[in-house]
Enzyme design. Structure first.
Site, PDB file in Angstrom:
ATOM      1  N   LYS B 188      24.036  45.734  22.035  1.00 47.17           N
ATOM      2  CA  LYS B 188      25.507  45.644  22.029  1.00 47.17           C
ATOM      3  C   LYS B 188      26.114  46.992  21.628  1.00 47.17           C
ATOM      4  CE  LYS B 188      28.568  44.468  18.856  1.00 47.17           C
ATOM      5  NZ  LYS B 188      29.748  45.294  19.130  1.00 47.17           N
ATOM      6  N   GLY B 240      25.200  51.977  11.960  1.00 48.34           N
ATOM      7  CA  GLY B 240      26.610  51.728  11.657  1.00 48.34           C
ATOM      8  C   GLY B 240      26.860  51.883  10.173  1.00 48.34           C
ATOM      9  N   SER B 241      27.808  51.130   9.692  1.00 47.34           N
ATOM     10  CA  SER B 241      28.227  51.325   8.305  1.00 47.34           C
ATOM     11  C   SER B 241      27.254  50.667   7.333  1.00 47.34           C
ATOM     12  CB  SER B 241      29.622  50.736   8.095  1.00 47.34           C
ATOM     13  OG  SER B 241      29.543  49.322   8.103  1.00 47.34           O
ATOM     14  N   THR B 242      27.231  51.183   6.119  1.00 54.23           N
ATOM     15  CA  THR B 242      26.376  50.614   5.084  1.00 54.23           C
ATOM     16  C   THR B 242      26.805  49.189   4.761  1.00 54.23           C
ATOM     17  OG1 THR B 242      25.781  52.758   4.150  1.00 54.23           O
ATOM     18  CG2 THR B 242      25.668  50.868   2.663  1.00 54.23           C
ATOM     19  N   GLY B 245      25.399  47.017   7.374  1.00 55.98           N
ATOM     20  CA  GLY B 245      23.947  47.021   7.191  1.00 55.98           C
ATOM     21  C   GLY B 245      23.523  46.032   6.120  1.00 55.98           C
ATOM     22  N   GLU B 262      20.236  52.378  10.280  1.00 52.10           N
ATOM     23  CA  GLU B 262      20.700  53.769  10.139  1.00 52.10           C
ATOM     24  C   GLU B 262      22.155  53.683   9.710  1.00 52.10           C
ATOM     25  OE1 GLU B 262      18.748  56.207  10.422  1.00 52.10           O
ATOM     26  OE2 GLU B 262      17.152  55.651  11.807  1.00 52.10           O
ATOM     27  N   CYS B 296      27.173  60.324  11.078  1.00 55.92           N
ATOM     28  CA  CYS B 296      26.693  59.723   9.833  1.00 55.92           C
ATOM     29  C   CYS B 296      26.071  60.770   8.924  1.00 55.92           C
ATOM     30  CB  CYS B 296      25.716  58.598  10.129  1.00 55.92           C
ATOM     31  SG  CYS B 296      24.448  59.051  11.303  1.00 55.92           S
ATOM     32  N   GLU B 393      32.191  57.851   2.171  1.00 54.93           N
ATOM     33  CA  GLU B 393      32.089  58.382   3.524  1.00 54.93           C
ATOM     34  C   GLU B 393      33.437  58.251   4.220  1.00 54.93           C
ATOM     35  OE1 GLU B 393      29.605  56.236   6.360  1.00 54.93           O
ATOM     36  OE2 GLU B 393      28.891  58.162   7.100  1.00 54.93           O
TER      37      GLU B 393
END
Lengths: 303, 481, 292
Positions: B188, B240-242, B245, B262, B296, B393
């Protein structure tokens, strides 16, 4: 801050990473110069050329023809600038001056036992004085690369300072002959020595040694000029010479000057190309940009 | 005799869009065919440069995901796991070649859809994406050399969810190793940047891959969540974002799903006084302004040795003046559009916080396009370690600058973060480089360079920047059991 | 006249010292016939905290030891254990092993330590790479210790299990905080004595005894723990994984049959390593080439 009068005042040169320089240069080369920017740039290039003949077989006849071309680049096309200067050996200065002087074109003379520089200081001083007395507006000297590579930086510094003294009102261009300095660290160091010792211009090469004015080398020298300007507020000129034979490469040099130094340097007072065959390629590009038709060398005079 | 040529500006040099082929409307690519979403819903992919509509993209729901995962599972069981490794490799090589042939079109679409400069899409994203397929194609029949004595096998269906900052490149990072190791894929793309993944589906279709081996489904976060939660997905790969995740980790806790994540970063870029300064300045620029800072591993925390700080900052400001900001399709554009209105809002919120906190602020004074989502390159100077700007971030072209005095101090400050994705070190002294590179807690360390990527080079983080590696030999491990 | 036997007190092992649990609590370890064999510390969450603190302090220096030195120290553990094998056999028999089972257990454990001792200065060689990137850069990937690892031993595990969990962790330069088998804790503490006399720096391995039910949570949620090593069959598996999410601990699961060769291997070491990739430019100057 005044120019240093001895090498003791020279700041230490920053190291230069060649791979990083290559990446930066690739970015300049990816600039796309189109339409009016291209036309403006090409005319700027013409105005910055030091039309050059520096051969053992140079004769008055050859110099005369080149000087005529300098003032008549392509008479069929309106509003073209003249080149900035003609560049000749000291023995040809008087002749060249007599032809181009009235057109506002400078005469530059190489000196200091060009191209090797392997002569005693007295000879170099005499050589320079001779050129100045014969009417040279600009002196293109070579540094003592052998001394530089032997680590005798003070010798190189003092020699430049001594030549500068006898130049009088003539502007001094200091040729580093970067093809013999090998590394960009050396190019940077030699640039700093030349600038602090009194150069008005720093120049890459004689045209006798390959590689000559690579973009990497020119970029490194421009950075030295930028740093000096940041330190002192004084502008130093730059002259890449040797190997710039097409319009595209010349435009990429201008891109570098614009982005590293700024618009103020986009002027033949501060930037020159040492070249013998660049002018015709630029002229052909101007015609092509104007007409949309690809050009033939048969229609542009050789000199 | 001086000729006043001052004020030479580059004319616009806009990349043409005449040759690209975009459909009005994209369905879902499931089991080797384009299908209507069961949701019947579509959403618009827009050009962040001018906010114009580019194409309609299907919004997949749970049922669509179920269909895609089942197709992938069947393809794995019946076809792909029985395809010889050498043949698998040849399919992947084919994909790589077809991508190369369409590279220009892919680059233009990427730039239109994501807002990144055409120069970057053309010179970095697309070539790296092609090369990634090329690299992993050759691994397919050599896995025994990568993992001797370990008798590895494929995991099954890999559910892959990718971000909007490097749309096609991230798709390549995910799909290529998954296929090389014999897995099948449901991927996706991010909702703002679906188009190149859909073009990749066309390429994969043209390459003749067996139906169901790669399925590309589009949608929002809930679509991704449905992939992660599907019981037949045995491997989750997410970039993507933490925050997301962590949600994924919670979803799969207690199951046998394998995962690689990641995630975010707040990477330190450290400049010592003996560095090649002009190249270091380039490294700073490249570290934070590459892809509008939507990276990132962006070098978003700059640490400069105090004795050269003024000089470096002066050089940095000067260099920033020559950055061209504007239409991403202009070949001279260095900084394009922020990917979405939402992201621009986030960035602006941080800039506001920074200005309130009162550290020195610098932005390039340049005209921005009237429409579209733009943010000028921004510096915050003399930022404290405890500032929000230096900790969180931002994912935009915003750099915080801190000074340091000693090696120990900068190592401690650099590591003082929940993240550990990347770091940069600039010094001319080799022994210092190795001291730093071994002590910085980061998965990638760039010494005297920054933001370099290569298919052969493993990428991935420590700590909250995620786990697992993508790229290189080590990137295979995540797709094998 | 019969001499009165001096009974052994089993304490926990933190930072190279043998304190009692700060909670002062204990439980009775039983043998297979449900007869008590010793009083064992029932560690608390504060013991976990203390152990993590000391493990964190010890980790950096342990990682910075040369790989060769770590190999020597691991081998030293094996030597000391060999010298005390009779004691371990006896203790295992106290916990209802037959003599034969106990002997095999101890011998296998010693051999497994030697196996990992040999890996210390080799695992990085076989799992690092030099990566041929398409630009003028030298690029290599190498392993680096993951940091501090929390270990939760299965309830009925014993000496060989403990060795199989701990050795790959410390061979790779990590420190660990281990919660010993709840039912068979004796050898864990006696093994701590082996560690303490074999040049392993204090704090590198910390061993707590007590109830996993009580201790999994503070250990799995601790924000300064980088990774966990648990039994895949643990009934707390899902809870542990959820607790680990906050700082994205790497949760590694053991499912191999530890009595066989599958219970050891390179993969157990690299499971507790982070891969670090380093780039540096290569300056190419002039026409000199490396060809003939």
């Amino acid at each position: 801050m005044p120019k240093a009068n001895t090498i003791n005042h020279l700041p230490s040169s920053p190291s230069v990473d060649k791979v990083g320089v290559e990446e930066r240069v690739a970015r300049f080369q990816s600039r796309s110069i189109k339409n009016h920017a291209k036309m403006q740039g090409l005319k700027m290039v013409l105005s910055m050329i030091d039309l050059t003949t520096l051969e053992g077989k140079d004769t008055p006849g050859k110099v005369r023809q080149m000087c005529f071309k300098a003032a008549h680049l392509h008479d069929g096309y309106p509003d073209l600038p003249n080149v900035a200067a003609v560049c000749v050996y000291p023995s040809m200065v008087r002749l060249a001056k007599s032809i181009v002087g009235s057109h506002g074109i400078n005469v530059a003379s190489v000196s200091t036992a060009f191209p090797s520089g392997q002569a005693p200081l007295e000879v170099k001083l005499t050589d320079t004085k001779y050129a100045v007395e014969n009417g040279a507006d600009e002196i293109d000297m070579v540094i003592s690369r052998g001394k530089f590579l032997a680590g005798e930086y003070a010798f190189v510094f003092d020699e430049i300072a001594a030549i500068k003294e006898v130049c009088g009102s003539a502007r001094l261009k200091v040729i580093l002959e970067t093809g013999e300095l090998i590394t960009l660290d050396n190019v940077r160091k030699a640039s700093d020595i030349a600038i602090y010792a009194g150069a008005d211009f720093i120049k890459t090469s004689t045209g006798k040694i390959q590689p000559a004015a690579t973009l990497q080398v020119t970029y490194t020298m421009l950075q030295a000029i930028r740093d000096y300007y940041d330190e002192t507020g004084q502008m130093i000129g730059m002259k890449p010479a040797g190997g710039i034979s097409n319009a595209k490469l010349a435009l990429h040099n201008l891109v570098m000057v614009k982005e590293v130094l700024g618009q103020e340097w986009l002027d033949n007072k501060w930037f020159r190309f040492g070249a013998s065959s660049l002018a015709n390629d630029v002229l052909m590009q101007i015609m092509k940009t104007d007409s949309g038709i690809y050009q033939s060398g048969d229609y542009f005079t050789l000199d | 005799m001086s000729t006043k040529n001052n004020n030479w500006e580059y004319a616009a040099s806009i990349e043409g869009t005449g040759h690209i082929q975009l459909k009005e409307k994209y369905g879902l690519y499931i089991n080797g065919a384009w299908v209507e979403p069961q949701s019947k819903a579509y959403f618009s992919s827009i050009n962040p440069h001018n906010e114009e509509h580019l194409a309609d993209v299907a919004q997949a729901n749970d049922k669509d995901i179920d269909r895609a995962v089942k197709a992938a599972e069947k393809a794995h069981r019946e076809v792909w796991s029985k395809t010889t490794p050498a043949e698998r490799g040849k399919y992947i090589f084919r994909i790589a070649r077809l991508m190369q042939e369409q590279a220009k079109e892919l680059a233009v679409i990427e730039s239109l859809d994501s807002g990144k400069p055409i120069r970057e899409a053309r010179d970095i994203d697309i070539p790296l994406a092609c090369n990634h397929f090329f690299y992993y194609a050759g691994w397919a029949d050599k896995l025994d050399y990568a993992f001797p004595n370990q008798k590895k096998e494929s995991i099954g269906v890999a559910g892959q969810i990718i971000p909007w900052n490097f749309p096609l490149l991230m798709a390549a990072w995910k799909i290529a190793p998954a296929l090389a190791t014999g897995n099948t894929v449901v991927l996706k793309p991010a909702e703002t940047t679906s188009l190149t993944a859909l073009k990749l589906a066309e390429i994969i279709d043209a390459a003749g891959l067996p139906p169901g081996v790669v399925n590309i489904v589009t949608g929002f976060g809930d679509t991704g969540a449905a992939i992660v939660a599907h019981p037949m997905v045995s491997k989750v790969a997410f970039t993507g974002s933490t925050a997301v995740g962590k949600l994924i980790q919670k979803t799969i806790a207690g199951t046998d799903k394998k995962a690689t994540l990641e995630l975010g970063g707040k990477s330190a870029n450290i400049i010592f006084d003996d560095a090649p300064l002009d190249q270091a300045v380039e490294g700073i620029i490249n570290g934070i302004f590459f892809n509008q800072g939507h990276v990132c591993c962006a070098g978003s925390r700059l640490f400069v040795q105090e004795n050269i700080a003024d000089k470096v900052i002066r050089k940095l400001k000067h260099r920033m003046q020559s950055l061209q900001i504007g239409n991403p399709l202009d070949k001279n554009t260095d900084i394009g559009a922020i990917n979405s209105a939402d992201q621009l809002e986030i960035i602006n919120k941080y800039i506001e916080i920074g200005r309130k906190e009162g550290s020195e602020f610098f932005q390039v004074d340049c005209a921005l396009p009237n429409k579209g989502y733009y943010c000028p390159p921004t510096l915050f100077i003399n930022v404290a370690q405890s500032s929000v700007l230096a900790q969180e971030e931002i994912f935009g072209p915003v750099l915080t600058i801190q000074t340091f005095r000693t090696v120990d101090e900068v190592i401690q400050k650099a590591n003082n973060s929940p993240y550990g994705l990347a770091a940069g070190v600039w010094t001319d002294k080799g022994s210092k480089i190795f001291n730093l590179t071994s002590k910085l807690k980061a998965g990638v360390v760039w010494a005297n360079t920054y933001n370099k990527f290569d298919p052969a080079s493993p990428f991935g983080g420590y700590k909250e920047s995620g786990f697992g590696r993508e790229g290189g030999l080590h990137g295979l491990g995540a797709y094998l059991k | 006249m019969n001499r009165l036997e001096v009974l052994k007190t089993y304490k926990i092992f933190i930072g190279g010292k043998f304190p009692r649990t700060e909670s002062g609590r204990f439980y009775k370890a039983l043998n297979a016939n449900n007869e008590p064999v010793a009083n064992i510390c029932l560690s608390s969450r504060k013991d976990v905290r203390n152990a993590v603190q000391t493990a964190r302090k010890a980790q950096g220096a342990w990682q910075e030891r040369t790989a060769f030195n770590r190999g020597q120290i691991l081998y030293r553990i094996a030597e000391i254990l060999e010298g005390r094998s009779a004691q371990f056999v006896e203790e295992l028999m106290l916990q209802s092993f037959t003599k034969k089972e106990a002997t095999v257990e101890v011998e296998s454990a010693i051999d497994r330590i030697v196996y990992y001792a040999g890996w210390c200065d080799k695992f990085n060689q076989v799992s690092s790479t030099v990566n041929p990137v398409s630009s003028s850069h030298f690029n290599f990937s190498t392993n680096e210790s993951i940091g501090l690892v929390g270990v939760l031993m299965p309830a009925t595990s014993s000496l060989l299990d403990l060795i199989s969990y701990v050795m790959p962790i410390i061979a790779g330069g990590n420190s660990c905080v281990l919660v010993a088998s709840e039912k068979l804790p004796l050898t864990a503490i006696t093994f701590a004595e082996v560690l303490n006399t074999s040049d392993v720096p204090g704090g590198v391995v910390n061993i707590l005894t007590g109830s996993v039910e009580e201790l999994w949570s503070p250990l799995s949620a601790h924000m300064d723990v980088n990774a966990l090593f648990i039994d895949k069959a643990s009934r707390f598996r899902k809870d542990i994984q959820l607790a680990a999410v906050d700082n994205l601990k790497r949760v590694r699961e053991m499912s191999a049959d530890l009595k066989t060769e599958n219970g050891q291997g390179l993969a157990f070491i690299t499971a507790f390593q982070e891969l670090k990739t380093t780039w540096h430019p290569i300056e190419k100057i002039g026409g000199a080439s490396s060809s003939y």
